[in-house]
Design an enzyme around this catalytic site. Structure first.
Site, PDB file in Angstrom:
ATOM      1  CB  ILE A   9       5.998   3.049   0.758  1.00 12.65           C
ATOM      2  CG1 ILE A   9       5.700   2.013  -0.284  1.00 12.65           C
ATOM      3  CG2 ILE A   9       7.291   2.736   1.443  1.00 12.65           C
ATOM      4  CD1 ILE A   9       6.587   2.180  -1.523  1.00 12.65           C
ATOM      5  CB  VAL A  10       2.163  -0.110   3.838  1.00 13.60           C
ATOM      6  CG1 VAL A  10       2.006  -1.251   4.849  1.00 13.60           C
ATOM      7  CG2 VAL A  10       1.670   1.196   4.447  1.00 13.60           C
ATOM      8  N   GLY A  45       0.813  -1.203   0.000  1.00 11.02           N
ATOM      9  CA  GLY A  45       0.000   0.000   0.000  1.00 11.02           C
ATOM     10  C   GLY A  45       0.848   1.253   0.000  1.00 11.02           C
ATOM     11  N   GLY A  54       0.407   5.501   1.000  1.00 12.03           N
ATOM     12  CA  GLY A  54      -0.440   6.569   1.516  1.00 12.03           C
ATOM     13  C   GLY A  54       0.198   7.907   1.209  1.00 12.03           C
ATOM     14  CG  ASN A  55      -1.979  11.458   1.525  1.00 13.97           C
ATOM     15  OD1 ASN A  55      -2.030  11.566   0.305  1.00 13.97           O
ATOM     16  ND2 ASN A  55      -3.040  11.377   2.295  1.00 13.97           N
ATOM     17  CG  ASP A  79      -6.215  10.364   9.040  1.00 13.25           C
ATOM     18  OD1 ASP A  79      -7.163  10.800   8.351  1.00 13.25           O
ATOM     19  OD2 ASP A  79      -5.119  10.022   8.553  1.00 13.25           O
TER      20      ASP A  79
HETATM   21  P1  ATP Z   1      -2.528   8.262   4.871  1.00 13.56           P
HETATM   22  O1  ATP Z   1      -1.132   8.295   4.411  1.00 13.56           O
HETATM   23  O2  ATP Z   1      -3.251   9.532   4.706  1.00 13.56           O
HETATM   24  O3  ATP Z   1      -2.665   7.660   6.260  1.00 13.56           O
HETATM   25  P2  ATP Z   1      -3.476   5.711   3.964  1.00 13.56           P
HETATM   26  O4  ATP Z   1      -4.126   5.282   5.246  1.00 13.56           O
HETATM   27  O5  ATP Z   1      -4.164   5.310   2.698  1.00 13.56           O
HETATM   28  O6  ATP Z   1      -3.319   7.260   3.899  1.00 13.56           O
HETATM   29  P3  ATP Z   1      -1.233   4.080   4.703  1.00 13.56           P
HETATM   30  O7  ATP Z   1      -1.594   4.131   6.158  1.00 13.56           O
HETATM   31  O8  ATP Z   1       0.182   4.220   4.328  1.00 13.56           O
HETATM   32  O9  ATP Z   1      -1.994   5.211   3.904  1.00 13.56           O
HETATM   33  O10 ATP Z   1      -1.831   2.714   4.142  1.00 13.56           O
HETATM   34  C1  ATP Z   1      -1.914   2.449   2.758  1.00 13.56           C
HETATM   35  C2  ATP Z   1      -2.465   1.064   2.513  1.00 13.56           C
HETATM   36  O11 ATP Z   1      -1.538   0.094   3.015  1.00 13.56           O
HETATM   37  C3  ATP Z   1      -3.798   0.733   3.222  1.00 13.56           C
HETATM   38  O12 ATP Z   1      -4.912   1.138   2.449  1.00 13.56           O
HETATM   39  C4  ATP Z   1      -3.719  -0.790   3.279  1.00 13.56           C
HETATM   40  O13 ATP Z   1      -4.097  -1.345   2.034  1.00 13.56           O
HETATM   41  C5  ATP Z   1      -2.218  -1.045   3.464  1.00 13.56           C
HETATM   42  N1  ATP Z   1      -1.885  -1.274   4.879  1.00 13.56           N
HETATM   43  C6  ATP Z   1      -1.533  -0.346   5.808  1.00 13.56           C
HETATM   44  N2  ATP Z   1      -1.255  -0.909   6.990  1.00 13.56           N
HETATM   45  C7  ATP Z   1      -1.426  -2.247   6.827  1.00 13.56           C
HETATM   46  C8  ATP Z   1      -1.320  -3.399   7.709  1.00 13.56           C
HETATM   47  N3  ATP Z   1      -0.976  -3.272   8.979  1.00 13.56           N
HETATM   48  N4  ATP Z   1      -1.582  -4.623   7.175  1.00 13.56           N
HETATM   49  C9  ATP Z   1      -1.951  -4.751   5.891  1.00 13.56           C
HETATM   50  N5  ATP Z   1      -2.088  -3.719   5.027  1.00 13.56           N
HETATM   51  C10 ATP Z   1      -1.839  -2.484   5.478  1.00 13.56           C
END
Ligand code: ATP
Ligand code: MG
Length: 349
Positions: A83-84, A77, A79-80, A192
Site C-alpha cells: 500500500i502507498v 495507491g 499494488g500487488n 518491471d
Molecule cells: P506493483 O505492486 O506490481 O508494483 P503498482 O506499481 O501498481 O504495482 P505500487 O508501486 O504500490 O503498485 O503503486 C501503486 C500506486 O501508488 C501507483 O499507481 C501510484 O498511483 C501510487 N504511487 C506509488 N508511488 C508513488 C509516489 N512516489 N508518489 C505518488 N504516488 C505514488
C-alpha cells in the site's frame, strides 16, 4: 532582545533537551534551525525570517529520520505487494510517499534488502524517484519515497482515452533519461517497467520508480525466479527464461508507449471485450506471435519507427536507451508540448 535599533524582537527557542530528539532536528550538514536561530559547524547565526523561507529539507542521506517522524495523510495507491500512503514529515512539513510491503523475511535477507535499497537512495537523476530511507518493522518493509503529486501514468490513462504523440515524445524523453541513468550509471535492469511505475509531478517531471524492487523481492524471498507482478510488459526472452539484459526494459518501454498511444493494451485478447484472463495464453502470444506495431494510418512515421526500434523480439535488434535518445520521434517535441501542460489539462478535478 527588545524591539529597538536592532529591529523587531527575535524569536529564540531552545532545541529539545534530550539528545535523540535533538539529533532528529539536525540535517546531515549538522544544521539546527528554529525560528531565527541557525546553528551549524560554522557557528551560530541569527537570521531574519525573510532569509529563511523553509526549514532545512530532508536529504536522501539523512539517516536520522524514523517512521515516527511522519504523519499519515491518506492512501494514494495499492499494488500487488502493498500500500502507498501520502505522509508528512512532522518537523519540516515535507510530503513523501510511504510504500509498505508486508513480508516476513529473515535477518540476513533483510540486510540484503536494506543494502539494495541503499543503492536506490544514492540516485542522482532527475528522472528517477528518490528513495529517502527504508525501514523494517513488524514484518513490513517501509520505503520513504519522493512524493509525485500527479500520480502514475496508469492513473493518468484512466482519465484520458489516449495520449497524443507530441506529449508522448515529451514523456518518453524523460523516461529514456531515467533508463539511461539506471542502465549506464547504476547498472540496474528495472525489470518491471509499466505505466504504474512511471510517475508525474506538477512540474511536468516524469520519473521512474520501483527499479529493481521486483528483483529484490524475488531474491530476498528465496525464490530468485519468482516474479510478483504483471507479465504484460515482460520481454519474450524473460518469459522463456533466457538470459536478459538492459534491453528487456526497452521492450517494456515500447509496449507502455504503444498502450498510451492506442488507449488500450497492444496485444488483443482472444475473445474481444474480455481482456487477458489467462496469463499463459498472453505469454504464449508474446513469445510466438509477431510483435505489435503502431498502425501507419494512425500515427506518424517517426512514432511507428520508434515503436519498432523497441518492440523487436530479438533483444539484439532493439536499440539502447542512449541510441533511442537521438531517434527522430524524440526530437519531434516542440516546446509547447510539455508534460506539465498535458498534466494540467487532463488532471482530474
Ligand atoms: P506493483 O505492486 O506490481 O508494483 P503498482 O506499481 O501498481 O504495482 P505500487 O508501486 O504500490 O503498485 O503503486 C501503486 C500506486 O501508488 C501507483 O499507481 C501510484 O498511483 C501510487 N504511487 C506509488 N508511488 C508513488 C509516489 N512516489 N508518489 C505518488 N504516488 C505514488
Ligand atoms: Mg509500483
Amino acid at each position: 532582545m527588545k524591539k529597538g535599533a536592532l529591529g523587531p524582537a527575535l524569536k529564540l527557542s531552545l532545541p529539545p533537551s534530550d539528545e535523540v530528539a535533538f539529533k532528529q532536528f539536525l540535517t546531515e550538514s549538522g544544521t539546527f534551525m528554529d525560528g531565527d536561530l541557525l546553528v551549524n559547524r560554522d557557528g551560530v547565526r541569527i537570521v531574519s525570517q525573510s532569509e529563511i523561507e523553509t526549514p532545512p529539507l530532508i536529504q536522501p542521506s539523512d539517516n536520522q529520520i524514523s517512521l515516527a517522524d511522519f504523519d499519515a495523510c491518506k492512501v494514494i495507491g495499492k499494488g500487488n505487494g502493498g500500500i502507498v500512503r501520502l505522509v508528512q514529515h512532522k518537523w519540516t512539513g515535507q510530503f513523501f510517499a510511504l510504500k509498505m510491503i508486508q513480508m516476513n523475511i529473515e535477518e540476513s535477507a533483510r540486510k540484503q534488502l536494506a543494502q539494495e535499497l541503499k543503492i536506490n537512495q544514492s540516485s542522482q537523476c532527475p528522472n528517477v524517484v528518490v528513495c529517502y530511507q527504508s525501514f523494517y518493522e513488524n514484518g513490513a518493509v517501509s520505503i520513504i519515497l519522493e512524493y509525485m503529486d500527479g500520480g502514475s501514468l496508469a492513473d493518468f490513462l484512466k482519465h484520458v482515452k489516449a495520449i497524443p504523440e507530441p506529449y508522448l515524445a515529451a514523456i518518453c524523453k524523460q523516461v529514456l533519461k531515467g533508463l539511461w541513468y539506471l542502465h549506464h550509471e547504476k547498472h540496474i535492469i528495472h525489470r518491471d517497467l509499466k505505466p504504474s511505475n512511471l510517475l508525474i509531478n506538477h512540474r511536468g517531471e516524469v520519473k521512474i520508480t520501483d527499479f529493481g524492487v521486483s528483483a529484490i523481492l524475488a531474491s530476498t524471498s528465496g525464490q530468485a525466479n519468482t516474479f510478483v507482478g504483471t507479465y504484460n510488459y515482460m520481454s519474450p526472452e524473460r518469459i522463456i527464461g533466457n538470459q536478459y539484459g538492459y534491453r528487456s526494459d526497452i521492450w517494456s518501454l515500447g509496449l507502455v508507449l504503444l498502450e498510451c498511444a492506442l488507449g488500450h493494451f497492444p496485444y488483443s485478447p482472444p475473445h474481444q471485450g474480455e481482456g487477458w484472463t489467462n496469463v499463459y495464453e498472453l505469454m504464449e502470444t508474446i513469445v510466438d506471435q509477431p510483435p505489435p506495431n503502431a498502425p501507419a494510418d494512425q500515427f506518424s512515421p517517426e512514432f511507428c519507427s520508434f515503436i519498432s526500434a523497441c518492440l523487436q523480439k530479438d533483444q539484439k535488434d532493439r536499440q539502447s536507451a542512449n541510441e533511442l535518445m537521438t531517434h527522430p520521434f524524440i526530437n519531434m517535441i516542440s516546446t509547447c508540448y510539455t508534460v506539465e501542460y498535458v498534466w494540467i489539462r487532463c488532471k482530474p478535478t
